[in-house]
Design an enzyme around this catalytic site. Structure first.
Site, PDB file in Angstrom:
ATOM      1  CB  CYS A 277       4.521  34.720  26.913  1.00 44.41           C
ATOM      2  SG  CYS A 277       6.040  33.812  27.342  1.00 44.41           S
TER       3      CYS A 277
ATOM      4  CB  CYS B 136      10.656  38.894  30.568  1.00 38.39           C
ATOM      5  SG  CYS B 136       9.950  37.585  31.574  1.00 38.39           S
TER       6      CYS B 136
HETATM    7  N1  DGL Z   1       9.355  35.324  28.041  1.00 37.59           N
HETATM    8  C1  DGL Z   1       8.750  35.360  29.345  1.00 37.59           C
HETATM    9  C2  DGL Z   1       7.486  36.211  29.276  1.00 37.59           C
HETATM   10  O1  DGL Z   1       7.357  37.020  28.364  1.00 37.59           O
HETATM   11  C3  DGL Z   1       8.602  33.957  29.802  1.00 37.59           C
HETATM   12  C4  DGL Z   1       8.398  33.792  31.209  1.00 37.59           C
HETATM   13  C5  DGL Z   1       8.828  32.485  31.774  1.00 37.59           C
HETATM   14  O2  DGL Z   1      10.032  32.310  31.958  1.00 37.59           O
HETATM   15  O3  DGL Z   1       7.936  31.704  32.129  1.00 37.59           O
HETATM   16  O4  DGL Z   1       6.617  36.140  30.116  1.00 37.59           O
END
Ligand code: DGL
Length: 272
Positions: free
Chosen positions: A190, A71
Site C-alpha cells: 500500500c 494505489c
Molecule cells: N495508497 C492506497 C493503496 O496503495 C491506499 C488505499 C486506501 O485509500 O485505502 O492501496
C-alpha cells in the site's frame, strides 16, 4: 502531449511520485489525490472502480497520455477493467499502468526463503492480486497476506505514531509474522505504508527485509518509457509537478510535504 498522471486515493501515491521524480527528473507530472473520498481500501469493488475511472478520465481530460495508478487498491480492483473495457472510450492510444505488476515481477528475486509477507488494505488482500501475480513470475514463492484496515485512516489523520496507532500496526505485523517463521521479506503493498516503514523495521527480526514499492515502480516506469518511445514522446518534459486534491488544499499542502519531502501548492478539483 501532456504530463504523466499519477493517481492515489490520497497522499500515499506521493511516496511513489517522489521516487519516480528521482529516476525521471525531466518529465512533467500531474498528481491527483482523491482525499475527499479516501480511504478506498475498505470500499466495494464497484465504488473503487467508479472512483478510479473518474480520476483517470479527469487526468486524460487534462492532457495526460499516460496515467500511473499509484494505489494498490485501485490497481487491484480497477486497472484491468479500465484497460480492457474503458480505454477505448475515454482515451484510445492512452495508457494506464498500476503498481502491483512491477512489484510482483521483482518479489521472487528478493527472497531467499521463498516466503514473502504482504501488508496491504482489505481491498488489495481480498482481490488476491499479489498471490495470483507472484504465481506467474515466481511460482515457488509463497505469499502470506495481512489486511491492515486501520493503517490508512491512521496515516491520513497523522495518528500513526501515537501509542494507539502503533498498537494497531504492531498487532497486524505480528499476525503476519506468525503465518510463517521463515518469512524473510515483507512488501508494503500500500503506497501509504512507507510512512511507517521505520517503525515496522524496528519491531521485526533484523533479517527481514521491508520492501517499499517506490523505487521498484520508478525503475519499471523508466524501463517502460525506454521500451515505448512512442509513449515517451507524448509526455512533456519541463521538470514540473502539479498537484490536485479533491479535499482542502491547505491541509493537503501541509500534509503532502511529509510524504514527498518538498513544499507544494495544490489546486482543488471535484470528481464525480
Ligand atoms: N495508497 C492506497 C493503496 O496503495 C491506499 C488505499 C486506501 O485509500 O485505502 O492501496
Amino acid at each position: 502531449m501532456g504530463p504523466i498522471g499519477v493517481f492515489d486515493s490520497g497522499y500515499g501515491g506521493l511516496t511513489i511520485l517522489q521516487d519516480i521524480k528521482k529516476q525521471l527528473p525531466a518529465y512533467d507530472f500531474l498528481y491527483l489525490g482523491d482525499n475527499a473520498r479516501a480511504p478506498y481500501g475498505t470500499r466495494s469493488f464497484d465504488l473503487v472502480y467508479e472512483f478510479t475511472l473518474e480520476a483517470v478520465t479527469e487526468l486524460f481530460n487534462r492532457g495526460c497520455e499516460l496515467v500511473i495508478l499509484a494505489c494498490n487498491t485501485s490497481s487491484a480492483k480497477a486497472l484491468r477493467s479500465i484497460q480492457q473495457n474503458d480505454l477505448e472510450k475515454i482515451g484510445s492510444n492512452k495508457r494506464v499502468l498500476g503498481v502491483i505488476r512491477p512489484s510482483t515481477e521483482r518479489i521472487g528475486e528478493l527472497t531467499k526463503s521463498n516466503s514473502v509477507g504482504i501488508l496491504a488494505t482489505e481491498g488489495t488482500v481480498s482481490s488476491n492480486s499479489y498471490v495470483l501475480e507472484v504465481n506467474k513470475y515466481s511460482p515457488q514463492t509463497k505469499i502470506h497476506q495481512q489486511a491492515c484496515p486501520m493503517w490508512v485512516p491512521l496515516i491520513e489523520s497523522n495518528k500513526h505514531n501515537s501509542a494507539a496507532g502503533r498498537a494497531f500496526i504492531r498487532e497486524d505485523v505480528e499476525t503476519l509474522l506468525k503465518q510463517d517463521p521463515v518469512m524473510d521479506v515483507i512488501v508494503l503493498g500500500c503506497t501509504h505504508y512507507p510512512i511507517v516503514k521505520n517503525y515496522i523495521q524496528s519491531i521485526v527480526p533484523a533479517h527481514i527485509n521491508i520492501v517499499s514499492q517506490g523505487s521498484i515502480v520508478a525503475e519499471s516506469l523508466r524501463d517502460y518509457l525506454n521500451r515505448h518511445p512512442e509513449i515517451a514522446a507524448k509526455c512533456t518534459k519541463n521538470a514540473s509537478s502539479t498537484y490536485l486534491t479533491t479535499e482542502n488544499t491547505e491541509e493537503f499542502d501541509t500534509n503532502a510535504s511529509y510524504y514527498i519531502g518538498e513544499q507544494i501548492a495544490s489546486k482543488h478539483i471535484k470528481l464525480g
